[in-house]
Design a protein around this motif. Structure first.
Motif, PDB file in Angstrom:
ATOM      1  N   VAL A 163       0.817  -1.212   0.000  1.00 26.21           N
ATOM      2  CA  VAL A 163       0.000   0.000   0.000  1.00 26.21           C
ATOM      3  C   VAL A 163       0.853   1.264   0.000  1.00 26.21           C
ATOM      4  CG1 VAL A 163      -1.972  -1.094   1.103  1.00 26.21           C
ATOM      5  CG2 VAL A 163      -0.197  -0.071   2.524  1.00 26.21           C
ATOM      6  N   TRP A 164       2.123   1.145   0.394  1.00 26.91           N
ATOM      7  CA  TRP A 164       2.975   2.331   0.499  1.00 26.91           C
ATOM      8  C   TRP A 164       3.204   3.015  -0.849  1.00 26.91           C
ATOM      9  CZ3 TRP A 164       4.018   5.137   4.514  1.00 26.91           C
ATOM     10  CH2 TRP A 164       3.931   4.563   5.787  1.00 26.91           C
ATOM     11  N   GLN A 165       3.108   2.264  -1.944  1.00 31.29           N
ATOM     12  CA  GLN A 165       3.348   2.883  -3.246  1.00 31.29           C
ATOM     13  C   GLN A 165       2.264   3.888  -3.613  1.00 31.29           C
ATOM     14  OE1 GLN A 165       2.593   0.340  -6.792  1.00 31.29           O
ATOM     15  NE2 GLN A 165       2.059  -1.254  -5.301  1.00 31.29           N
ATOM     16  N   ASN A 200       5.100  -0.229  11.229  1.00 32.84           N
ATOM     17  CA  ASN A 200       6.168  -0.585  12.147  1.00 32.84           C
ATOM     18  C   ASN A 200       7.533  -0.513  11.467  1.00 32.84           C
ATOM     19  OD1 ASN A 200       7.594  -3.444  13.580  1.00 32.84           O
ATOM     20  ND2 ASN A 200       7.109  -1.634  14.776  1.00 32.84           N
ATOM     21  N   SER A 201       7.532  -0.319  10.157  1.00 35.20           N
ATOM     22  CA  SER A 201       8.774  -0.251   9.390  1.00 35.20           C
ATOM     23  C   SER A 201       9.213   1.199   9.219  1.00 35.20           C
ATOM     24  CB  SER A 201       8.572  -0.892   8.014  1.00 35.20           C
ATOM     25  OG  SER A 201       9.645  -0.596   7.152  1.00 35.20           O
ATOM     26  N   ASN A 228       8.414  -0.790   4.536  1.00 36.67           N
ATOM     27  CA  ASN A 228       8.361  -2.212   4.198  1.00 36.67           C
ATOM     28  C   ASN A 228       6.982  -2.750   4.554  1.00 36.67           C
ATOM     29  OD1 ASN A 228       8.612  -4.975   4.009  1.00 36.67           O
ATOM     30  ND2 ASN A 228      10.595  -5.074   5.022  1.00 36.67           N
ATOM     31  N   SER A 229       6.215  -3.119   3.543  1.00 32.12           N
ATOM     32  CA  SER A 229       4.825  -3.536   3.767  1.00 32.12           C
ATOM     33  C   SER A 229       4.691  -4.902   4.427  1.00 32.12           C
ATOM     34  CB  SER A 229       4.053  -3.531   2.439  1.00 32.12           C
ATOM     35  OG  SER A 229       3.909  -2.214   1.960  1.00 32.12           O
ATOM     36  N   SER A 230       5.814  -5.593   4.647  1.00 32.58           N
ATOM     37  CA  SER A 230       5.732  -6.879   5.348  1.00 32.58           C
ATOM     38  C   SER A 230       5.600  -6.688   6.853  1.00 32.58           C
ATOM     39  CB  SER A 230       6.978  -7.724   5.052  1.00 32.58           C
ATOM     40  OG  SER A 230       8.135  -7.129   5.614  1.00 32.58           O
ATOM     41  N   LYS A 231       5.861  -5.478   7.328  1.00 37.64           N
ATOM     42  CA  LYS A 231       5.736  -5.179   8.756  1.00 37.64           C
ATOM     43  C   LYS A 231       4.282  -4.848   9.095  1.00 37.64           C
ATOM     44  CE  LYS A 231      10.202  -5.369   9.652  1.00 37.64           C
ATOM     45  NZ  LYS A 231      10.782  -6.363  10.602  1.00 37.64           N
ATOM     46  N   PRO A 232       3.912  -4.942  10.380  1.00 37.92           N
ATOM     47  CA  PRO A 232       2.530  -4.613  10.781  1.00 37.92           C
ATOM     48  C   PRO A 232       2.138  -3.188  10.386  1.00 37.92           C
ATOM     49  CG  PRO A 232       3.662  -5.754  12.554  1.00 37.92           C
ATOM     50  CD  PRO A 232       4.705  -5.456  11.518  1.00 37.92           C
ATOM     51  N   ARG A 250      -3.187  -4.820   9.801  1.00 37.82           N
ATOM     52  CA  ARG A 250      -2.666  -5.960   9.047  1.00 37.82           C
ATOM     53  C   ARG A 250      -1.370  -6.395   9.699  1.00 37.82           C
ATOM     54  NH1 ARG A 250      -1.436  -5.242   2.807  1.00 37.82           N
ATOM     55  NH2 ARG A 250       0.663  -4.768   3.565  1.00 37.82           N
ATOM     56  N   SER A 251      -1.293  -7.661  10.063  1.00 42.13           N
ATOM     57  CA  SER A 251      -0.180  -8.144  10.874  1.00 42.13           C
ATOM     58  C   SER A 251       1.089  -8.419  10.079  1.00 42.13           C
ATOM     59  CB  SER A 251      -0.589  -9.415  11.622  1.00 42.13           C
ATOM     60  OG  SER A 251      -1.687  -9.150  12.471  1.00 42.13           O
TER      61      SER A 251
END
Length: 282
Positions: free
Chosen positions: A42-44, A78-79, A83-87, A106-107
């Protein structure tokens, strides 16, 4: 666009008991319908507040005004590098055709339902297309809240407690479902963001601000140490052992007034702002 936003980044500053408040102006463009459950990265699509402002690591509250028809969206990660892999937390204000607001979590980097939580609240008519509306959000102590106005903790319209809260390190904003938005985001620069350094911003100019202390026969180092010790001191004027510690007055300041005087130099307190000093931007 990025360079233009940078020019106006520090356009409004005021002084609070705990520190400085910087108001940044952003415009979020029209984008498609972006959902945490449908788009992994979603960051993009978000306007990243960090790249235009302070190091926001550990921030727990945010106040802002926004002019948008609906689907005002804030994401907190949390990044520290998006980094979208972080919560991720997502706050939606005036979603579902300006009828419902939501708090979502989103976890991890997944589009499966088990990684995703959403809590909806009836909030008819919160947003307005042609009028700035003030809001605040908070994640303090794992209690996620959305409220109206500028006073955090009042006029709560949505609340959910996360049993496994995380530290917020990055913030992004966007307006969903083909809507544009104009934002005035306020970030408090508390004293622990002062990095202990000063930068000389001007030569032959002095800041014309409230003088906290004026001393003669003071070394440059001693002048800096005095300012370092005072939260209200945002910098100092110095000329041939003459030291003036300066502070912002009450209310909103749109620029720091300067007066040309031969031999004077203005030194700014530096905060964690990409290695630069706030006041050099005026």
């Amino acid at each position: 666009m990025a360079s233009r936003q940078r020019l106006f980044l520090l356009s409004i500053v005021t002084l609070k008991t705990l520190g400085l408040v910087i108001e940044n102006t952003f415009t979020t463009p029209q984008i498609r319908h972006i959902k945490l459950l449908s788009f992994a990265d979603v960051w993009q699509y978000a306007v990243d507040i960090n790249q235009y402002g302070l190091d926001l690591s550990g921030i727990t509250t945010l106040t802002f005004e926004v002019k948008a028809c609906n689907d005002v969206t804030i994401i907190m990660s949390n990044s520290d590098d998006g980094n979208s892999s972080k919560p991720i937390y997502q706050f939606i204000i005036g979603g579902w055709r300006n009828k419902i607001s939501a708090i979502q979590r989103r976890s991890y980097y997944s589009l499966t339902q088990d990684a995703y939580q959403t809590f909806k609240f009836n909030t008819l008519g919160l947003c307005q297309c042609a009028e700035y509306r003030p809001f605040w959000i908070s994640t303090k102590n794992g209690v996620l809240m959305i409220g109206k106005g500028f006073i955090i903790g009042t006029n709560v319209v949505a609340e959910w407690t996360d049993p496994n809260p995380f530290t917020v390190r990055r913030i992004g904003i966007y307006t969903n479902i083909w809507r544009t938005g104009v934002w005035k985001v306020q970030i408090e620069v508390v004293n622990n963001l002062y990095d202990g350094h000063f930068s000389r911003c001007t030569t032959n100019y002095k800041a014309v601000l409230n003088i906290l202390i004026s001393n003669n026969n003071t070394s440059l180092l001693s002048c800096a140490v005095l300012c370092d010790m005072l939260l209200s001191c945002i910098g100092f004027n110095y000329h041939k052992q003459s030291c003036e510690l300066v502070a912002l007055g009450p209310g909103v300041v749109r620029n720091i007034p300067m007066k040309q005087e031969e031999g004077w130099k203005f030194y700014s307190k530096c905060y964690r702002y990409n290695g630069a000093c706030l006041w050099c931007y005026f």
